[in-house]
Design a protein around this motif. Structure first.
Motif, PDB file in Angstrom:
ATOM      1  N   ASP A 202       0.801  -1.228   0.000  1.00  0.00           N
ATOM      2  CA  ASP A 202       0.000   0.000   0.000  1.00  0.00           C
ATOM      3  C   ASP A 202       0.832   1.276   0.000  1.00  0.00           C
ATOM      4  O   ASP A 202       0.273   2.375  -0.062  1.00  0.00           O
ATOM      5  CB  ASP A 202      -0.988   0.040   1.178  1.00  0.00           C
ATOM      6  N   TYR A 203       2.165   1.186   0.069  1.00  0.00           N
ATOM      7  CA  TYR A 203       3.005   2.375  -0.116  1.00  0.00           C
ATOM      8  C   TYR A 203       3.065   2.671  -1.612  1.00  0.00           C
ATOM      9  O   TYR A 203       3.594   1.874  -2.389  1.00  0.00           O
ATOM     10  CB  TYR A 203       4.413   2.143   0.431  1.00  0.00           C
ATOM     11  N   ILE A 204       2.524   3.785  -2.028  1.00  0.00           N
ATOM     12  CA  ILE A 204       2.407   4.108  -3.443  1.00  0.00           C
ATOM     13  C   ILE A 204       2.958   5.506  -3.710  1.00  0.00           C
ATOM     14  O   ILE A 204       3.092   6.324  -2.792  1.00  0.00           O
ATOM     15  CB  ILE A 204       0.945   4.032  -3.918  1.00  0.00           C
ATOM     16  N   SER A 205       3.281   5.762  -4.965  1.00  0.00           N
ATOM     17  CA  SER A 205       3.794   7.083  -5.347  1.00  0.00           C
ATOM     18  C   SER A 205       3.044   7.633  -6.559  1.00  0.00           C
ATOM     19  O   SER A 205       3.548   8.503  -7.262  1.00  0.00           O
ATOM     20  CB  SER A 205       5.296   7.002  -5.645  1.00  0.00           C
ATOM     21  N   ASP A 206       1.856   7.099  -6.825  1.00  0.00           N
ATOM     22  CA  ASP A 206       1.060   7.575  -7.959  1.00  0.00           C
ATOM     23  C   ASP A 206      -0.376   7.806  -7.499  1.00  0.00           C
ATOM     24  O   ASP A 206      -0.693   7.662  -6.320  1.00  0.00           O
ATOM     25  CB  ASP A 206       1.118   6.579  -9.123  1.00  0.00           C
ATOM     26  N   GLN A 207      -1.231   8.163  -8.432  1.00  0.00           N
ATOM     27  CA  GLN A 207      -2.647   8.381  -8.136  1.00  0.00           C
ATOM     28  C   GLN A 207      -3.459   7.252  -8.777  1.00  0.00           C
ATOM     29  O   GLN A 207      -3.309   6.982  -9.976  1.00  0.00           O
ATOM     30  CB  GLN A 207      -3.119   9.734  -8.669  1.00  0.00           C
TER      31      GLN A 207
ATOM     32  N   ASN B 282      14.540   3.600   7.117  1.00  0.00           N
ATOM     33  CA  ASN B 282      15.746   2.788   7.007  1.00  0.00           C
ATOM     34  C   ASN B 282      16.992   3.620   7.307  1.00  0.00           C
ATOM     35  O   ASN B 282      16.916   4.840   7.478  1.00  0.00           O
ATOM     36  CB  ASN B 282      15.847   2.108   5.632  1.00  0.00           C
ATOM     37  N   ASN B 283      18.141   2.948   7.384  1.00  0.00           N
ATOM     38  CA  ASN B 283      19.380   3.618   7.767  1.00  0.00           C
ATOM     39  C   ASN B 283      19.926   4.543   6.684  1.00  0.00           C
ATOM     40  O   ASN B 283      20.886   5.273   6.912  1.00  0.00           O
ATOM     41  CB  ASN B 283      20.448   2.581   8.140  1.00  0.00           C
ATOM     42  N   HIS B 284      19.317   4.540   5.504  1.00  0.00           N
ATOM     43  CA  HIS B 284      19.700   5.463   4.431  1.00  0.00           C
ATOM     44  C   HIS B 284      18.886   6.755   4.491  1.00  0.00           C
ATOM     45  O   HIS B 284      19.032   7.627   3.620  1.00  0.00           O
ATOM     46  CB  HIS B 284      19.522   4.802   3.066  1.00  0.00           C
ATOM     47  N   GLY B 285      18.021   6.866   5.487  1.00  0.00           N
ATOM     48  CA  GLY B 285      17.274   8.099   5.682  1.00  0.00           C
ATOM     49  C   GLY B 285      15.943   8.160   4.970  1.00  0.00           C
ATOM     50  O   GLY B 285      15.287   9.212   4.977  1.00  0.00           O
ATOM     51  N   LYS B 286      15.506   7.068   4.373  1.00  0.00           N
ATOM     52  CA  LYS B 286      14.218   7.066   3.667  1.00  0.00           C
ATOM     53  C   LYS B 286      13.090   6.835   4.681  1.00  0.00           C
ATOM     54  O   LYS B 286      13.037   5.804   5.347  1.00  0.00           O
ATOM     55  CB  LYS B 286      14.193   5.987   2.596  1.00  0.00           C
ATOM     56  N   LEU B 287      12.190   7.809   4.786  1.00  0.00           N
ATOM     57  CA  LEU B 287      11.058   7.744   5.707  1.00  0.00           C
ATOM     58  C   LEU B 287       9.768   7.642   4.919  1.00  0.00           C
ATOM     59  O   LEU B 287       9.487   8.469   4.051  1.00  0.00           O
ATOM     60  CB  LEU B 287      11.026   8.996   6.593  1.00  0.00           C
ATOM     61  N   GLY B 288       8.984   6.621   5.216  1.00  0.00           N
ATOM     62  CA  GLY B 288       7.698   6.428   4.550  1.00  0.00           C
ATOM     63  C   GLY B 288       6.556   6.509   5.545  1.00  0.00           C
ATOM     64  O   GLY B 288       6.681   6.053   6.684  1.00  0.00           O
ATOM     65  N   ALA B 289       5.453   7.115   5.124  1.00  0.00           N
ATOM     66  CA  ALA B 289       4.280   7.247   5.988  1.00  0.00           C
ATOM     67  C   ALA B 289       3.029   6.940   5.176  1.00  0.00           C
ATOM     68  O   ALA B 289       2.968   7.234   3.970  1.00  0.00           O
ATOM     69  CB  ALA B 289       4.199   8.655   6.574  1.00  0.00           C
TER      70      ALA B 289
ATOM     71  N   LYS C 213      14.966  17.713  -1.621  1.00  0.00           N
ATOM     72  CA  LYS C 213      14.308  16.934  -2.665  1.00  0.00           C
ATOM     73  C   LYS C 213      12.799  16.924  -2.451  1.00  0.00           C
ATOM     74  O   LYS C 213      12.319  16.941  -1.322  1.00  0.00           O
ATOM     75  CB  LYS C 213      14.841  15.498  -2.678  1.00  0.00           C
ATOM     76  N   THR C 214      12.064  16.881  -3.545  1.00  0.00           N
ATOM     77  CA  THR C 214      10.603  16.864  -3.465  1.00  0.00           C
ATOM     78  C   THR C 214      10.125  15.502  -2.961  1.00  0.00           C
ATOM     79  O   THR C 214      10.502  14.469  -3.518  1.00  0.00           O
ATOM     80  CB  THR C 214       9.983  17.124  -4.846  1.00  0.00           C
ATOM     81  N   PRO C 215       9.335  15.481  -1.903  1.00  0.00           N
ATOM     82  CA  PRO C 215       8.813  14.202  -1.395  1.00  0.00           C
ATOM     83  C   PRO C 215       7.913  13.533  -2.436  1.00  0.00           C
ATOM     84  O   PRO C 215       7.332  14.183  -3.305  1.00  0.00           O
ATOM     85  CB  PRO C 215       8.012  14.604  -0.154  1.00  0.00           C
ATOM     86  N   ARG C 216       7.799  12.242  -2.329  1.00  0.00           N
ATOM     87  CA  ARG C 216       6.922  11.477  -3.210  1.00  0.00           C
ATOM     88  C   ARG C 216       5.590  11.246  -2.505  1.00  0.00           C
ATOM     89  O   ARG C 216       5.560  10.852  -1.341  1.00  0.00           O
ATOM     90  CB  ARG C 216       7.572  10.145  -3.574  1.00  0.00           C
ATOM     91  N   PHE C 217       4.497  11.521  -3.218  1.00  0.00           N
ATOM     92  CA  PHE C 217       3.165  11.354  -2.648  1.00  0.00           C
ATOM     93  C   PHE C 217       2.328  10.437  -3.541  1.00  0.00           C
ATOM     94  O   PHE C 217       2.499  10.408  -4.764  1.00  0.00           O
ATOM     95  CB  PHE C 217       2.450  12.700  -2.510  1.00  0.00           C
ATOM     96  N   GLY C 218       1.435   9.709  -2.923  1.00  0.00           N
ATOM     97  CA  GLY C 218       0.530   8.852  -3.663  1.00  0.00           C
ATOM     98  C   GLY C 218      -0.839   8.816  -3.003  1.00  0.00           C
ATOM     99  O   GLY C 218      -0.956   8.908  -1.790  1.00  0.00           O
ATOM    100  N   VAL C 219      -1.878   8.679  -3.831  1.00  0.00           N
ATOM    101  CA  VAL C 219      -3.259   8.603  -3.331  1.00  0.00           C
ATOM    102  C   VAL C 219      -3.973   7.489  -4.085  1.00  0.00           C
ATOM    103  O   VAL C 219      -3.859   7.384  -5.317  1.00  0.00           O
ATOM    104  CB  VAL C 219      -4.017   9.928  -3.529  1.00  0.00           C
ATOM    105  N   ALA C 220      -4.684   6.650  -3.342  1.00  0.00           N
ATOM    106  CA  ALA C 220      -5.470   5.574  -3.972  1.00  0.00           C
ATOM    107  C   ALA C 220      -6.853   5.546  -3.341  1.00  0.00           C
ATOM    108  O   ALA C 220      -7.002   5.622  -2.128  1.00  0.00           O
ATOM    109  CB  ALA C 220      -4.768   4.238  -3.796  1.00  0.00           C
ATOM    110  N   LEU C 221      -7.858   5.426  -4.210  1.00  0.00           N
ATOM    111  CA  LEU C 221      -9.244   5.311  -3.755  1.00  0.00           C
ATOM    112  C   LEU C 221      -9.852   4.070  -4.374  1.00  0.00           C
ATOM    113  O   LEU C 221      -9.906   3.943  -5.609  1.00  0.00           O
ATOM    114  CB  LEU C 221     -10.045   6.550  -4.147  1.00  0.00           C
TER     115      LEU C 221
END
Length: 276
Positions: A22-27, A232-239, A264-272
């Motif tokens: 469910d971690y997504i980066s698109d619509q 993760n230890n590379h600094g990538k944070l997902g929510a 850097k621009t964060p990555r966002f995603g939305v799913a319905l």
């Protein structure tokens, strides 16, 4: 728990799903309907970057047979036929994508109280043959999988794994990429419904001496809302936030940040996903 150890792909799956599902980066928008004859229709539209795609799928189940047909905007028609219990404790899956006839694949799965086997063969002249075997019980399983290229006459990949599963936790170790990577994971459920959980995963690639350590978790705010986090230890944070708007219909909002490069621009995603 199931009566057997499950397929090899089930080893480490619970931790993997918590960190990736469910971690997504698109619509994405999907709408499902059901007819009186038992046919399920699903329309899906996806926008990723400047590219938009879509598909329409139909699924029909009759006794032990499941037929799935999907047509996408690229003019491809994907068909999947699933037959349960042609022979006792087996599942047979045949898939084909038109007009790419070389994409055809036939898979047979067999389940036993102390073992599970799976074999898949591409439906072309020099196919790749996939084989996996798992031995054990629902609480302890050890297994391996391999892919053989008949055209080259060599193994394309081989992987081995082991898992220990309890009602509220699961630990797994997987040796993959022909022995080049090792991954260990542990997930612990914090409630009886298994909606809240904590997970940790560490992986090492021997060829590059690269280590990746990821921690994450999910928390059920209420019966309709779940929040997930991972770092993760590379600094990538997902929510991730997932809310059940109406029964069976979910709204998912996901984002990913690089905490070591906040410019850097964060990555966002939305799913319905709307279901009746």
């Amino acid at each position: 728990m199931s009566k057997g150890p499950g397929l090899f792909s089930d080893i480490g799956k619970k931790a993997r799903d918590l960190l990736t599902k469910d971690y997504i980066s698109d619509q994405k928008l999907s709408i499902s309907t059901y007819s009186d004859t038992g046919v399920a229709l699903t329309s899906t539209a996806v926008k990723k970057g400047g590219l938009s795609t879509g598909d329409v799928g139909a699924q029909y189940k009759y006794k032990n047979t499941l037929i799935d047909v999907k047509v996408d905007t690229g003019s491809y028609i994907s068909t999947t036929l699933t037959l349960n219990d042609i022979a006792p404790s087996t599942k047979t899956i045949a898939s084909l994508k038109f007009p790419d006839y070389s994409s055809g694949k036939l898979e047979v799965q067999y389940y036993h109280h102390h073992a599970a086997f799976s074999t898949a063969v591409g439906l072309k002249q020099s196919p790749i043959v996939d084989l996996s075997v798992t031995l054990g019980t629902p609480t302890f399983a050890i297994g391996a999988e391999a892919s053989y290229e008949t055209a080259a006459g060599k193994l394309a990949k081989y992987t081995a794994g082991i898992s220990v599963t309890k009602p509220d936790s699961c630990a797994a170790i997987i040796l993959g990429d022909k022995g080049d990577t090792i991954k260990a994971s542990y997930i612990h459920h914090l409630d009886e419904l298994n909606k809240s959980a904590a997970v940790g995963e560490i992986s090492r690639r021997f060829s590059t001496n690269e280590n990746t350590f990821t921690v994450g978790g999910s928390y059920a705010v209420d019966n309709l809302t779940i929040v997930k986090l991972k770092l993760n230890n590379h600094g990538k944070l997902g929510a991730l936030l997932q809310h059940e708007l109406i029964p069976k219909s979910l709204l998912t909002i996901s984002s990913e940040f690089d905490t070591k490069a906040l410019e850097k621009t964060p990555r966002f995603g939305v799913a319905l996903a709307l279901k009746p």
